[in-house]
Write a protein that holds these residues in place. Structure first.
Motif, PDB file in Angstrom:
ATOM      1  N   TYR A  15     -49.292 -10.659-101.046  1.00 19.15           N
ATOM      2  CA  TYR A  15     -49.375 -10.667 -99.578  1.00 19.15           C
ATOM      3  C   TYR A  15     -49.837 -12.038 -99.114  1.00 19.15           C
ATOM      4  O   TYR A  15     -50.543 -12.732 -99.839  1.00 19.15           O
ATOM      5  N   ASP A  17     -51.849 -14.518 -96.226  1.00 20.30           N
ATOM      6  CA  ASP A  17     -52.773 -14.641 -95.105  1.00 20.30           C
ATOM      7  C   ASP A  17     -52.193 -15.684 -94.164  1.00 20.30           C
ATOM      8  O   ASP A  17     -52.049 -16.842 -94.546  1.00 20.30           O
ATOM      9  N   GLU A  19     -53.229 -16.635 -90.753  1.00 21.32           N
ATOM     10  CA  GLU A  19     -53.988 -16.698 -89.500  1.00 21.32           C
ATOM     11  C   GLU A  19     -53.534 -17.850 -88.611  1.00 21.32           C
ATOM     12  O   GLU A  19     -53.947 -17.945 -87.464  1.00 21.32           O
ATOM     13  N   PHE A  40     -51.571 -18.720 -97.045  1.00 22.49           N
ATOM     14  CA  PHE A  40     -52.218 -18.548 -98.348  1.00 22.49           C
ATOM     15  C   PHE A  40     -51.700 -17.298 -99.042  1.00 22.49           C
ATOM     16  O   PHE A  40     -51.700 -16.216 -98.473  1.00 22.49           O
ATOM     17  N   GLU A  41     -51.231 -17.490-100.277  1.00 19.89           N
ATOM     18  CA  GLU A  41     -50.802 -16.349-101.092  1.00 19.89           C
ATOM     19  C   GLU A  41     -51.766 -16.279-102.265  1.00 19.89           C
ATOM     20  O   GLU A  41     -51.681 -17.108-103.173  1.00 19.89           O
ATOM     21  N   GLY A  42     -52.710 -15.351-102.234  1.00 17.15           N
ATOM     22  CA  GLY A  42     -53.752 -15.310-103.255  1.00 17.15           C
ATOM     23  C   GLY A  42     -54.516 -16.619-103.236  1.00 17.15           C
ATOM     24  O   GLY A  42     -54.910 -17.093-102.170  1.00 17.15           O
ATOM     25  N   LYS A  77     -50.552 -10.838 -93.261  1.00 12.02           N
ATOM     26  CA  LYS A  77     -51.785 -10.420 -92.587  1.00 12.02           C
ATOM     27  C   LYS A  77     -52.207 -11.424 -91.522  1.00 12.02           C
ATOM     28  O   LYS A  77     -51.817 -12.581 -91.580  1.00 12.02           O
ATOM     29  N   TYR A  78     -53.085 -10.984 -90.641  1.00 13.77           N
ATOM     30  CA  TYR A  78     -53.773 -11.829 -89.654  1.00 13.77           C
ATOM     31  C   TYR A  78     -52.849 -12.436 -88.587  1.00 13.77           C
ATOM     32  O   TYR A  78     -53.154 -13.513 -88.062  1.00 13.77           O
TER      33      TYR A  78
ATOM     34  N   LYS B  86     -52.211 -15.525-109.402  1.00 13.01           N
ATOM     35  CA  LYS B  86     -52.459 -15.955-108.024  1.00 13.01           C
ATOM     36  C   LYS B  86     -53.647 -15.204-107.437  1.00 13.01           C
ATOM     37  O   LYS B  86     -54.351 -15.714-106.586  1.00 13.01           O
ATOM     38  N   LYS B  87     -53.794 -13.967-107.837  1.00  9.84           N
ATOM     39  CA  LYS B  87     -54.900 -13.176-107.326  1.00  9.84           C
ATOM     40  C   LYS B  87     -55.288 -12.140-108.378  1.00  9.84           C
ATOM     41  O   LYS B  87     -54.866 -10.991-108.317  1.00  9.84           O
ATOM     42  N   GLY B 112     -60.417 -17.914-108.614  1.00  6.61           N
ATOM     43  CA  GLY B 112     -60.038 -17.321-107.321  1.00  6.61           C
ATOM     44  C   GLY B 112     -59.678 -15.855-107.450  1.00  6.61           C
ATOM     45  O   GLY B 112     -58.597 -15.430-107.038  1.00  6.61           O
ATOM     46  N   SER B 317     -60.411 -15.333-103.533  1.00  8.23           N
ATOM     47  CA  SER B 317     -59.132 -16.025-103.730  1.00  8.23           C
ATOM     48  C   SER B 317     -58.982 -17.258-102.845  1.00  8.23           C
ATOM     49  O   SER B 317     -58.283 -18.185-103.195  1.00  8.23           O
ATOM     50  N   ARG B 318     -59.638 -17.273-101.711  1.00  3.10           N
ATOM     51  CA  ARG B 318     -59.506 -18.420-100.806  1.00  3.10           C
ATOM     52  C   ARG B 318     -60.593 -19.465-101.037  1.00  3.10           C
ATOM     53  O   ARG B 318     -60.703 -20.423-100.264  1.00  3.10           O
ATOM     54  N   ARG B 322     -64.989 -13.253 -99.211  1.00  2.00           N
ATOM     55  CA  ARG B 322     -64.599 -12.354 -98.124  1.00  2.00           C
ATOM     56  C   ARG B 322     -64.769 -10.934 -98.614  1.00  2.00           C
ATOM     57  O   ARG B 322     -64.677 -10.664 -99.809  1.00  2.00           O
ATOM     58  N   ARG B 336     -51.185  -1.379-103.172  1.00  2.00           N
ATOM     59  CA  ARG B 336     -50.285  -2.176-102.346  1.00  2.00           C
ATOM     60  C   ARG B 336     -49.599  -3.308-103.114  1.00  2.00           C
ATOM     61  O   ARG B 336     -48.745  -3.994-102.564  1.00  2.00           O
ATOM     62  N   GLY B 337     -50.003  -3.513-104.377  1.00  2.00           N
ATOM     63  CA  GLY B 337     -49.398  -4.596-105.147  1.00  2.00           C
ATOM     64  C   GLY B 337     -49.878  -5.965-104.698  1.00  2.00           C
ATOM     65  O   GLY B 337     -49.115  -6.909-104.582  1.00  2.00           O
ATOM     66  N   GLU B 338     -51.186  -6.079-104.427  1.00  2.00           N
ATOM     67  CA  GLU B 338     -51.740  -7.349-103.956  1.00  2.00           C
ATOM     68  C   GLU B 338     -52.327  -8.196-105.066  1.00  2.00           C
ATOM     69  O   GLU B 338     -52.809  -9.293-104.806  1.00  2.00           O
TER      70      GLU B 338
END
Lengths: 266, 438
Positions: A15, A17, A19, A40-42, A77-78, B86-87, B112, B317-318, B322, B336-338
């Protein structure tokens, strides 16, 4: 008003972000500059141009900028986070946090939105043609200030935890809602044109909830007061007025205790 | 001649009993007997001696066949997996010590990742409620010495925390509770007639999913306001009786478990239970405490709290922390496959997560670090066996009342077996090399 068109091209693996998709960030930028904005992706930083075709130009200010997203952005998102003016139209469904903390302007989503839309909203307008997820117009975690002003209108159904800690503004749901409406509310108006479930107005201090359909279980802290004739969002009808929540603290104004109010249509 | 090690801390549940005695063989290699512990705690110690215990890491190939690999290979696979994702999701942390958690979080920050602990499927909702309305709590020592009104709401300590009632809440004679259980009133709220409920002075057999209404009704009753005839299947008179019983106590403690944290209303149940506790403080002293399950899930919340400011589901991750349960919680991410890689340590999501989440883990690069072969090991690409923390490795753990207790080591781990902390340190070193961080 100038229009910027975003056409989704590449589906992200995870997913994103985004914003930066707000009239405030787009204002005064050309299509090429907008395509260079970060998303941003991850833990990866990418550009908006990687996922969207960007066309048109933005207005000089947020108020003069309209953003049209042509298609589904269910993995974004956002959208419209913290926007203060202008307009966003999503010709499809969007993911979480649509219009979170927004202060002005208008967002129109022609599909569905996911949870946390309108979180801590301070002004402006959100219209959703489809359904909304949970925590619509609620407070962010741990914040005692939910939605404070503005309007959210959902033509379909909404999920649970609608308007938690709400203290201003209006939420109108034309379909049904899930449990927990207006929990901890200290103001604001919630109108449910369909059916409510249980736990409506729990721990509510102040504010009004109108339910046109059924409530399967009324919270034990609500007491029936009287019948009233009202016009609510264009519909005139007779409502039963309940006051509560009797388990919660309530302030006084001019010697009168102020209660939360639930109006149920006959 | 066997020797007895005393004051051993039990690494099973959040009660963290610290009065165990363990009989070990003369060479200090074998546990012979465990005294004072409950059956589950005893088994935890004795299972470290199991004949079929895994000692070598196992990697699955593409067909799902397992083969033994070296520890170096396991470290390399884990580090590469975390760095390439990536995450990544780094889940678990509740059955290990705070030292290991701290190292794990350092890795998470570098790669991350999202760090989440088992609170996400048990008392995470409690933590959300604490943030919304605060919490008047106390220690288990205060409960033992002072509490004369005990409420168990949606929990069954007779089975889940077997020594809780005898050590702290119901039976012990404390400084101001010299008559033990005779001077205590025990109220149990549970839709089922559990073994705990059978011991209660009063069992409110509530309708499933109506805890929020009943808690609200108790608040209304405490304020002396009128009530409907029945709430949640409980007659008005009973609710008013219970409200009076609680108000008349010298010290009220409400213990609650997953019966309220994970049923309908979730965090709102705890939110209103805390509000009830606050209301009771207008009349007497009242406190509330979650019955935490894993022996160091509280510690995981603490360590995450002091390192990143949030007690679970922290999304790094950012590059900054958060937190939003519903978005950054493990099951939402998996469903959700995130996330694109899964690292599990000190927990067993394979046994406790919904099947839709477990299927996702099975399709992703994944590592399970655990002394046992668990359902999670079965779906993860790599299983890394480690030493038992609290049995073969000492370290800090937090009891359910947030009291940190240093666990003890009673025997050595098998030759060459790493502890969680040692394994994580090796992964951290390798991650730093890959990322080019000094």
């Amino acid at each position: 008003m100038e229009t910027v068109t975003l056409t989704p091209k590449e589906q992200s693996e995870l997913y994103i972000d985004a914003e930066n998709i707000t009239p405030d960030t787009f204002a005064g930028k050309s299509a090429a500059e907008i395509a260079e904005l970060q998303v941003f992706e991850g833990n990866q930083t990418q550009t908006l141009g990687q996922y969207f075709e960007v066309a048109g130009t933005a207005g000089a200010t947020a108020e003069e900028t309209k953003i049209v997203i042509k298609g589904d952005v269910t993995k974004v998102k956002y959208i419209g986070m913290r926007m203060t003016g202008g307009e966003i139209v999503v010709e499809g469904s969007a993911d979480m946090y649509v219009g979170a903390w927004m202060e002005g302007g208008r967002i129109h989503v022609q599909g569905n939105v996911d949870s946390f839309s309108g979180t801590g909203m301070k002004g402006g307008e959100i219209e959703v043609d489809g359904n909304a997820g949970n925590y619509l117009g609620a407070a962010y975690r741990g914040d005692w200030r939910g939605m404070q002003a503005g309007t959210i209108r959902v033509h379909g159904d909404a999920g649970s935890d609608l308007g938690t800690f709400m203290n201003g503004g209006t939420i109108i749901v034309e379909g049904d809602v899930d449990v927990h409406v207006g929990t901890h509310a200290e103001g604001g108006t919630i109108i449910v044109k369909g059916n409510g479930t249980s736990k409506i107005g729990g721990q509510m201090v102040k504010g009004e909830i109108y339910v046109f359909g059924t409530i399967d279980v009324m919270m034990p802290g609500y007491i029936y007061r009287e019948d009233v004739d009202l016009e609510v969002d264009g519909d005139s009808a007779r409502f039963a007025l309940f006051e509560g929540d009797m388990g919660e603290r309530h302030s006084k104004r001019k010697g009168q205790v102020i209660y939360g109010k639930i109006y149920q249509k006959y | 001649m066997a020797k007895i090690i005393s004051d051993v801390v039990c690494p099973f549940c959040g009660t963290l009993c610290d009065d165990l005695e363990v009989k070990v063989s003369d060479d200090g290699k074998e546990i012979l007997e465990v005294y004072n512990a409950c059956v589950i705690g005893t088994e935890k110690f004795l299972h470290s001696q199991a004949e079929d215990r895994l000692k070598v890491p196992q990697m699955q190939d593409e067909e799902g066949n397992s083969k033994d690999v070296s520890v170096d290979d396991a470290v390399e696979y884990t580090a590469q997996m975390l760095c390439n994702a990536k995450k990544p999701l780094m889940y678990g942390w509740s059955s290990t010590n705070c030292e290991a958690q701290s190292v794990g979080h350092e890795i998470a920050e570098l790669v991350g990742a999202v760090v989440d602990n088992t609170a996400t499927v048990c008392h995470g909702t409690t933590l959300i409620a604490l943030q919304d309305v605060g919490v008047p709590s106390c220690t288990l020592g205060e409960v033992k010495n002072r509490a004369d009104r005990i409420v168990f709401w949606g929990c069954n300590p007779a089975h889940a925390h077997p020594r809780h009632m005898s050590r702290y809440s119901i039976f012990p004679r404390g400084f101001f509770t010299g008559k033990g259980h005779k001077a205590r009133k025990m109220v149990v709220v549970d839709p089922r007639s559990t073994d705990t409920a059978k011991m209660a002075d009063l069992h409110m057999q509530i309708e499933q999913g109506r805890d929020y209404e009943l808690l609200s009704a108790l608040r209304v009753a405490i304020r002396g306001n009128p009530l409907p005839e029945t709430v949640a299947g409980i007659p008005r008179e009973t609710i008013q009786d219970v409200a009076e019983t609680l108000k008349s106590g010298r010290f009220v403690i409400i213990f609650f478990g997953m019966g309220v944290t994970q049923s309908l209303s979730k965090n709102h149940n705890i939110d209103i239970a805390i509000s009830l506790t606050r209301d009771l403080n207008d009349y007497t002293k009242a406190a509330i405490m979650p019955m935490r399950g894993h022996y160091n899930v509280t510690g995981s919340g603490q360590v995450l709290g002091w390192q990143f400011g949030y007690p679970f589901c922290v999304d790094l991750s950012r590059g900054f922390a958060r937190y939003n349960p519903g978005d950054s919680t493990s099951n939402d991410l998996l469903r959700r496959g995130e996330v694109d890689a899964v690292f599990v340590l000190g927990s067993d999501p394979g046994a406790h997560f919904p099947i839709s989440s477990v299927k996702k883990i099975a399709h992703l690069p994944s590592v399970c670090v655990d002394p046992h072969f668990t359902p999670t090991s079965a779906v993860c690409k790599l299983h890394m066996p480690v030493a038992f923390v609290g049995v073969e490795e000492a370290g800090c753990a937090y009891r359910m009342d947030n009291v940190p207790i240093e666990t003890r080591k009673v025997v050595d781990a098998p030759e060459g077996m790493l502890s969680d902390e040692e394994f994580l340190k090796r992964v951290l070193t390798r991650v730093k090399e890959i990322k080019g961080v000094a």
